[in-house]
Structures are given as structure tokens and as C-alpha cells.
Design an enzyme around this catalytic site. Sequence first.
Site, PDB file in Angstrom:
ATOM      1  N   ILE A  33       1.025   7.182   4.305  1.00  0.00           N
ATOM      2  CA  ILE A  33       0.467   7.106   5.512  1.00  0.00           C
ATOM      3  C   ILE A  33      -0.296   5.602   5.635  1.00  0.00           C
ATOM      4  O   ILE A  33      -0.441   5.264   4.215  1.00  0.00           O
ATOM      5  CB  ILE A  33      -0.534   7.962   5.872  1.00  0.00           C
ATOM      6  CG1 ILE A  33      -1.462   8.462   4.885  1.00  0.00           C
ATOM      7  CG2 ILE A  33       0.286   9.451   6.225  1.00  0.00           C
ATOM      8  CD1 ILE A  33      -2.722   9.403   5.225  1.00  0.00           C
TER       9      ILE A  33
ATOM     10  N   TRP B 240       0.973  -1.428  -0.075  1.00  0.00           N
ATOM     11  CA  TRP B 240       0.108   0.128   0.009  1.00  0.00           C
ATOM     12  C   TRP B 240       0.832   1.282  -0.010  1.00  0.00           C
ATOM     13  O   TRP B 240       0.265   2.518  -0.391  1.00  0.00           O
ATOM     14  CB  TRP B 240      -0.874  -0.018   1.093  1.00  0.00           C
ATOM     15  CG  TRP B 240      -0.267  -0.190   2.473  1.00  0.00           C
ATOM     16  CD1 TRP B 240      -0.009  -1.155   3.169  1.00  0.00           C
ATOM     17  CD2 TRP B 240       0.471   0.763   3.311  1.00  0.00           C
ATOM     18  NE1 TRP B 240       0.790  -1.195   4.331  1.00  0.00           N
ATOM     19  CE2 TRP B 240       0.852   0.110   4.354  1.00  0.00           C
ATOM     20  CE3 TRP B 240       0.877   2.297   3.126  1.00  0.00           C
ATOM     21  CZ2 TRP B 240       1.703   0.823   5.272  1.00  0.00           C
ATOM     22  CZ3 TRP B 240       1.293   3.004   4.131  1.00  0.00           C
ATOM     23  CH2 TRP B 240       1.785   2.351   5.151  1.00  0.00           C
TER      24      TRP B 240
ATOM     25  N   GLY C 142       1.264   3.796  -3.182  1.00  0.00           N
ATOM     26  CA  GLY C 142       0.389   4.693  -3.763  1.00  0.00           C
ATOM     27  C   GLY C 142      -0.506   5.503  -2.626  1.00  0.00           C
ATOM     28  O   GLY C 142      -1.272   6.105  -2.786  1.00  0.00           O
ATOM     29  N   HIS C 143       0.074   5.392  -1.430  1.00  0.00           N
ATOM     30  CA  HIS C 143      -0.837   6.086  -0.274  1.00  0.00           C
ATOM     31  C   HIS C 143      -0.037   6.706   0.656  1.00  0.00           C
ATOM     32  O   HIS C 143       0.204   6.298   1.705  1.00  0.00           O
ATOM     33  CB  HIS C 143      -1.861   4.810   0.439  1.00  0.00           C
ATOM     34  CG  HIS C 143      -2.829   5.542   1.375  1.00  0.00           C
ATOM     35  ND1 HIS C 143      -2.820   5.918   2.309  1.00  0.00           N
ATOM     36  CD2 HIS C 143      -4.149   5.703   0.726  1.00  0.00           C
ATOM     37  CE1 HIS C 143      -4.069   6.397   2.981  1.00  0.00           C
ATOM     38  NE2 HIS C 143      -4.705   6.182   1.932  1.00  0.00           N
ATOM     39  N   PHE C 144       0.475   7.993   0.485  1.00  0.00           N
ATOM     40  CA  PHE C 144       0.398   8.544  -0.812  1.00  0.00           C
ATOM     41  C   PHE C 144       1.792   8.943  -1.197  1.00  0.00           C
ATOM     42  O   PHE C 144       2.722   9.272  -0.388  1.00  0.00           O
ATOM     43  CB  PHE C 144      -0.099   9.863  -0.741  1.00  0.00           C
ATOM     44  CG  PHE C 144      -1.848   9.806  -0.299  1.00  0.00           C
ATOM     45  CD1 PHE C 144      -2.664   9.562  -1.182  1.00  0.00           C
ATOM     46  CD2 PHE C 144      -2.025   9.702   1.153  1.00  0.00           C
ATOM     47  CE1 PHE C 144      -4.187   9.317  -0.905  1.00  0.00           C
ATOM     48  CE2 PHE C 144      -3.431   9.702   1.478  1.00  0.00           C
ATOM     49  CZ  PHE C 144      -4.342   9.315   0.677  1.00  0.00           C
TER      50      PHE C 144
END
Length: 168
Positions: A62, A52, A55-57
Site C-alpha cells: 500500500i 517504498w 517494505g510497505h508491506f
Amino acid sequence: MNDPAAPRDLDCDQIAQLLPHRWPMLMLDAAREVVPGVSAIGVKNVTASEPWSVGHFPGKVILPGVLAVEAMCQLALLTCAVERASRGEHAGVEGFLTSLRNFRFHQMIVPGDQLVLRVECVAGAKGVREFRGEGRVAGDVVVTGVLTAAYGDRPSSNPSMISAGGSR
């Protein structure tokens, strides 16, 4: 003889024997003070190498709040699985999140943090339980809420769901 209601500590491999989740969706690295069917403390080490994080972010990584909630739900279900095992029943559980109430995210959770979760059963019976949960990083409360989960036997007919010899 060991007291079946005594709190116990579990490592990642022991958790994988009781829950159907596997990497990357197994959110718990360890569990401490698991009181069967009642409460537990769980640890999620947040790292930048998790899928994750790409792409987060970008530029400000986070942990998605939904993954913090998933970790809390897994910890709650783990208390149910340990309770079943302590009674000599089929230990593995398959559980489903059925409701969330009053969840609040107080601070961002970032790579390098150790998310320490605590859940306590506040209502329910065999098959459905409600838990109050809290997550902390470095002693500060970062997430709180109440979740309800339904659970039952984990099918043992699928060999990919059961880890042989404690390995994942």
C-alpha cells in the site's frame, strides 16, 4: 498574449522545473487545470516499482499515507510556483509543510491506482498558504485534509536543483 491567470496543464518535466523535488521524491506525474495560486488537479500514478513498495508491506503493498500527503503538498506548492512565474518572478519555489489538520484516509491506495489529487487555497498570503485537499482513486475519495505550507525562492546556485533543458 496568454492570460497569466488562465488554468494550465503541466507534465512531469515542467513540474521539475518549478519544484526542487526529484525522483524518488517527486510525487507528481502531471498537473492539470493549475490556476496560479488558487487550485490544481494533480496525478500520481502508483506503481509497484517505487522504492517504498518493497517494505510497505510485503504481501500487501500500500502507498504510505505520508506519501499521499507529500504529493498533495507538492501540488499545493506547484500552484504557488506557477503564480510566481505568471507574474514574471523567480518561478522555482522551495516549500515546507508547516501543518496538517483533519487528514483522513478512507481507503488504501495500491500499485496500479491512479491517485487524482485536488487542492484549493483557502487562506494565506505571500509566503504562507493553507490548502484544502482531496485525493480520489477511480472516483472514490481516499484521502482528505487541510495543509499549510510556507514557501520562498528556490536557491538557483545549486545546479543539481535546476534541470537543464527540462530534463531530470
